[in-house]
Design a protein around this motif. Structure first.
Motif, mmCIF file in Angstrom:
data_model
loop_
_atom_site.group_PDB
_atom_site.id
_atom_site.type_symbol
_atom_site.label_atom_id
_atom_site.label_comp_id
_atom_site.label_asym_id
_atom_site.label_seq_id
_atom_site.Cartn_x
_atom_site.Cartn_y
_atom_site.Cartn_z
ATOM 1 N N MET A 479 -14.866 -5.416 2.797
ATOM 2 C CA MET A 479 -14.100 -5.243 4.193
ATOM 3 C C MET A 479 -14.872 -5.661 5.288
ATOM 4 N N LYS A 480 -16.273 -5.758 5.262
ATOM 5 C CA LYS A 480 -16.981 -6.449 6.193
ATOM 6 C C LYS A 480 -16.951 -7.986 6.341
ATOM 7 N N ARG A 481 -16.881 -8.331 5.106
ATOM 8 C CA ARG A 481 -16.737 -9.823 4.843
ATOM 9 C C ARG A 481 -15.573 -10.383 5.396
ATOM 10 N N LEU A 482 -14.526 -9.704 5.355
ATOM 11 C CA LEU A 482 -13.280 -9.828 6.008
ATOM 12 C C LEU A 482 -13.171 -9.464 7.334
ATOM 13 N N ASP A 483 -14.005 -9.118 7.729
ATOM 14 C CA ASP A 483 -14.088 -8.498 9.362
ATOM 15 C C ASP A 483 -12.874 -7.609 9.598
ATOM 16 N N LEU A 484 -12.882 -6.389 8.450
ATOM 17 C CA LEU A 484 -11.749 -5.375 8.745
ATOM 18 C C LEU A 484 -12.390 -4.232 9.260
ATOM 19 N N PRO A 485 -11.622 -3.116 9.698
ATOM 20 C CA PRO A 485 -12.266 -2.132 9.947
ATOM 21 C C PRO A 485 -12.339 -1.115 9.141
ATOM 22 N N VAL A 486 -13.527 -0.283 9.045
ATOM 23 C CA VAL A 486 -13.859 0.556 8.176
ATOM 24 C C VAL A 486 -13.935 1.981 8.826
ATOM 25 N N ARG A 487 -13.034 2.737 8.877
ATOM 26 C CA ARG A 487 -13.160 4.352 9.361
ATOM 27 C C ARG A 487 -13.616 5.399 8.546
ATOM 28 N N HIS A 488 -13.366 5.081 7.281
ATOM 29 C CA HIS A 488 -13.652 6.038 6.262
ATOM 30 C C HIS A 488 -14.315 5.330 5.125
ATOM 31 N N HIS A 489 -15.243 6.206 4.137
ATOM 32 C CA HIS A 489 -16.102 5.526 2.968
ATOM 33 C C HIS A 489 -15.006 5.688 1.758
ATOM 34 N N ASN A 490 -14.479 4.711 1.096
ATOM 35 C CA ASN A 490 -13.749 4.683 -0.038
ATOM 36 C C ASN A 490 -13.996 3.176 -0.765
ATOM 37 N N ASP A 491 -13.481 3.568 -2.034
ATOM 38 C CA ASP A 491 -13.810 2.355 -2.785
ATOM 39 C C ASP A 491 -12.760 1.224 -2.841
ATOM 40 N N PHE A 492 -11.483 1.416 -2.537
ATOM 41 C CA PHE A 492 -10.702 0.531 -2.386
ATOM 42 C C PHE A 492 -9.695 0.909 -0.810
ATOM 43 N N TYR A 493 -9.197 -0.304 -0.249
ATOM 44 C CA TYR A 493 -8.656 -0.103 0.967
ATOM 45 C C TYR A 493 -7.320 -1.049 0.814
ATOM 46 N N LEU A 494 -6.223 -0.465 0.993
ATOM 47 C CA LEU A 494 -4.810 -1.058 0.600
ATOM 48 C C LEU A 494 -3.879 -1.426 1.861
ATOM 49 N N ILE A 495 -3.421 -2.408 1.720
ATOM 50 C CA ILE A 495 -2.294 -2.886 2.767
ATOM 51 C C ILE A 495 -1.028 -2.542 2.067
ATOM 52 N N ASN A 496 -0.112 -1.859 2.532
ATOM 53 C CA ASN A 496 0.866 -1.261 1.822
ATOM 54 C C ASN A 496 2.248 -1.494 2.899
ATOM 55 N N ASN A 497 2.918 -2.327 2.890
ATOM 56 C CA ASN A 497 4.077 -2.601 3.700
ATOM 57 C C ASN A 497 5.446 -2.528 3.031
ATOM 58 N N PHE A 498 5.704 -1.729 1.888
ATOM 59 C CA PHE A 498 6.928 -1.389 1.461
ATOM 60 C C PHE A 498 7.992 -0.883 2.340
ATOM 61 N N SER A 499 9.059 -1.118 2.143
ATOM 62 C CA SER A 499 10.058 -0.478 3.150
ATOM 63 C C SER A 499 11.123 0.013 2.294
ATOM 64 N N LEU A 500 12.383 0.204 3.043
ATOM 65 C CA LEU A 500 13.549 1.133 2.353
ATOM 66 C C LEU A 500 14.295 0.194 1.293
ATOM 67 N N ASN A 501 14.442 -1.116 1.482
ATOM 68 C CA ASN A 501 14.758 -1.917 0.455
ATOM 69 C C ASN A 501 13.925 -2.326 -0.758
ATOM 70 N N ASP A 502 12.712 -1.889 -0.706
ATOM 71 C CA ASP A 502 11.827 -2.060 -1.824
ATOM 72 C C ASP A 502 11.755 -0.773 -2.674
ATOM 73 N N TYR A 503 12.358 0.320 -2.139
ATOM 74 C CA TYR A 503 12.079 1.534 -2.974
ATOM 75 C C TYR A 503 12.778 1.764 -4.190
ATOM 76 N N ARG A 504 12.303 2.330 -5.274
ATOM 77 C CA ARG A 504 12.882 2.571 -6.586
ATOM 78 C C ARG A 504 12.808 4.246 -6.736
ATOM 79 N N LEU A 505 13.963 4.702 -7.081
ATOM 80 C CA LEU A 505 13.619 6.319 -7.615
ATOM 81 C C LEU A 505 12.696 6.317 -8.706
ATOM 82 N N PHE A 506 12.714 5.540 -9.850
ATOM 83 C CA PHE A 506 11.618 5.588 -10.719
ATOM 84 C C PHE A 506 10.945 4.235 -10.777
ATOM 85 N N PRO A 507 9.846 3.870 -10.071
ATOM 86 C CA PRO A 507 9.291 2.698 -10.045
ATOM 87 C C PRO A 507 8.704 2.255 -11.602
#
Length: 578
Positions: A479-507
């Motif tokens: 996160m720091k290497r990529l100069d990204l904000p760290v507001r909480h202590h976690n193991d992974f940080y996810l970028i998630n931009n799914f939208s209505l056209n992506d959703y499946r009832l059972f993925p």
């Protein structure tokens, strides 16, 4: 500079084309909650109107002329009101038509003595009232003036003989009047003076030193009341009504609460475009930020990295924004692979139904929790039950909420199953492992000596984008290497931009989707700005708390809608304005 005292006059008259009203009209606020609350913080006035009043800035010139003439009659031509003095106008929508407005006037020439000379009756509290019935032209009017130091307000109401009243009206049928106009005059007096000592519009007025401001309704509570007007959910009204009262929430705290409520109820109907508009307002940003550098991208690659790490853990915790359906969708997409890795429990903060009751029914319902009507939350539950997870609720309303959440998870999993492996979905910062913050994840770790694998979906939400991918994963050490904000202590940080056209009832790769076409030609209401499409699984629809598997906001002019769902039987329902 001369100091002017004022009378604030509330008149009743009609609406038409658009003259320029008083500049303070921009501060007018109304809120419909069974009664209509009107307030203006600048003018320091509050009035509660009955819910059959409608307010508009458009004024017909002929109504303005009637208004000015009646005003002049009441004050015996001793003063004149101008259009630019008017603050608010309105009228009733029922058959005994009354007209309403608020206007400022200079009170220099209208002392208490002068009002008495003009036929106003003084009251013990310093107010004045007057009733006038005119034969030529024919109208009935009532007025009440409220005094506060050098400032006064007057509420004037009138009804015209030209507005016919239904002969079957309640007032005509229940009282013995010699004619319809007499019934209207009585109705006017009852409306404003009240049939009881504390009733009527006049008694609701708060002005000057008696004005204490008005706090708008909690938008979550109001939205829920609207949602519950239909047994299995009114998806249309919360968004439609909240959009009309945005200006009521002016302070930063009120604005933030309003935005959260609107975003939440809008997530129920999956309007991505409106969601983006209000995310920009809430976060006061209007530009996305692109992720640079090396990272894991693509749904399958991201899932593989998380599941590989989860194989070396016993508990995986995801967090979510409560108005981001894509966060629930990603967790649902991971469930099958995590199950294959030995995970058997899914703990949901947003689940408020007894665990056994949900398992017995086999699908979510409205009583499953406040957020269960959001389709991706409902589908997450459906998918977990389909795969074989045991679902548990763990929310706590006790003072030590974070610690009790951790305790509830432990008591329902590890305490009864020593080999349990658990997936947890919580809101926002509950999954923060920072020991200085003492959140649920921290307490869980300290109480069990088990280090959970934590995946943060909110720190990069909503404006970070991954090039050429809807989803990307960044380990904490990058996160720091990529100069990204760290507001909480976690193991992974996810970028998630799914939208209505992506959703499946059972993925799942094991579930095949087919395309369904919904005929919209008979369901859309022509006068509505939009409608809402709800699609239910046929086997669930008979349940009084049935939840849709899919929702979408429909614009006028759409004749059909195509959606991909697992092969089965579905029932489409369209909700719109009445």
């Amino acid at each position: 500079m001369k100091s002017f005292s004022r009378i604030l006059l509330i008149l009743v008259f009609g609406i038409g084309c658009s003259p320029t009203l008083h500049p303070w009209k921009q501060y007018n606020r109304t809120q419909d909650n069974g009664m209509i609350d009107f307030w203006n913080d600048t003018a320091k006035i509050y009035v509660q109107w009955y819910d059959d009043y409608r307010f508009d800035e458009a004024l017909r010139k002929d109504r303005l002329s009637q208004h000015i003439r009646i005003y002049s009659d009441l004050f015996m031509k001793s003063h004149r009101v101008k259009v630019k003095d008017i603050l608010l106008v309105g009228e009733t929508t029922v058959d005994y038509r009354f007209y309403a407005s608020i206007a400022f006037i200079d009170s220099d020439k209208l002392s208490a003595r002068k009002l008495a000379q003009l036929g106003f009756s003084p009251e013990s509290n310093g107010n004045f009232s007057k009733t006038l019935v005119s034969e030529n032209p024919k109208y009935a009017a009532v007025v009440k003036i409220y005094s506060h130091s050098q400032d006064w307000i007057a509420i004037l109401a009138f009804t015209l003989d030209e507005d016919l009243i239904d002969a079957n009206s309640w007032y005509v049928k229940n009282f013995c009047f010699e004619n319809v106009f007499a019934a209207k005059t009585f109705a006017l007096q009852a409306e404003f003076y009240g049939l009881t000592p504390d009733g009527g519009i006049f008694n609701s007025v708060r002005f000057g030193k008696n004005y204490q401001g008005f706090r708008p309704l909690n938008p979550f509570t109001w939205g829920l009341e609207l949602f519950e007007t239909i047994p299995n959910g009114n998806y249309y009204s919360p968004v439609e009504k909240l959009l009309t009262v945005e200006n009521n929430y002016e302070s930063m705290a009120n604005k933030d609460m309003f935005y959260q409520a609107l975003l939440t109820y809008n997530s129920f109907v999956n309007d991505d475009s409106l969601q983006n508009v209000y995310l920009q307002k809430k976060y006061r940003a209007n530009a996305s930020k692109s992720l640079k550098g090396d990272h894991v991208a693509g749904l399958e690659s991201v899932k593989e990295r998380i599941v590989d790490s989860a194989k070396h853990a016993r508990v995986v915790m995801f967090n979510e924004s409560h108005y981001a359906p894509q966060h629930r969708y990603f967790v649902s997409a991971c469930l099958e692979d995590l199950y294959d890795a030995g995970y058997r429990y899914l703990a949901l903060e947003c689940l408020h139904e007894a665990d056994d009751s949900l398992a017995a029914r086999g699908f979510p319902a409205i009583k499953s929790g406040f957020y269960s009507p959001e389709p991706q939350m409902a589908n997450l539950i459906r998918n977990a039950l389909r795969i074989g997870y045991k679902l548990i609720s763990y929310e706590s309303n006790e003072n030590d909420r974070e610690k009790m959440q951790a305790t509830n998870i432990i008591n329902k999993t590890l305490a009864v199953d020593s080999s349990a492996r658990v997936v947890v979905l919580g809101g926002w910062s509950h999954t923060d492992e920072n020991p200085t913050q003492e959140r649920m994840a921290y307490y869980f770790k300290s109480m069990t000596r088990i280090d959970p694998l934590t995946v943060n979906q909110t720190d990069m939400y909503p404006f970070y984008k991954a090039p050429n991918s809807k989803v990307a994963l960044i380990p904490d050490y990058d996160m720091k290497r990529l100069d990204l904000p760290v507001r909480h202590h976690n193991d992974f940080y996810l970028i998630n931009n799914f939208s209505l056209n992506d959703y499946r009832l059972f993925p799942s790769k094991k579930v095949k989707d087919v395309e369904y076409t919904v005929d919209l030609s008979k369901g859309l209401h022509g006068s509505c700005d939009f409608s809402v499409l709800l699609i239910y699984a046929k086997e669930e629809y008979s349940d009084p708390g049935a939840l849709p598997v899919f929702t979408a906001k429909l614009r006028q002019g759409e004749l059909n809608y195509r959606v991909r769902l697992p092969e089965g039987h579905y029932i489409p329902v369209i909700q719109s304005c009445m």
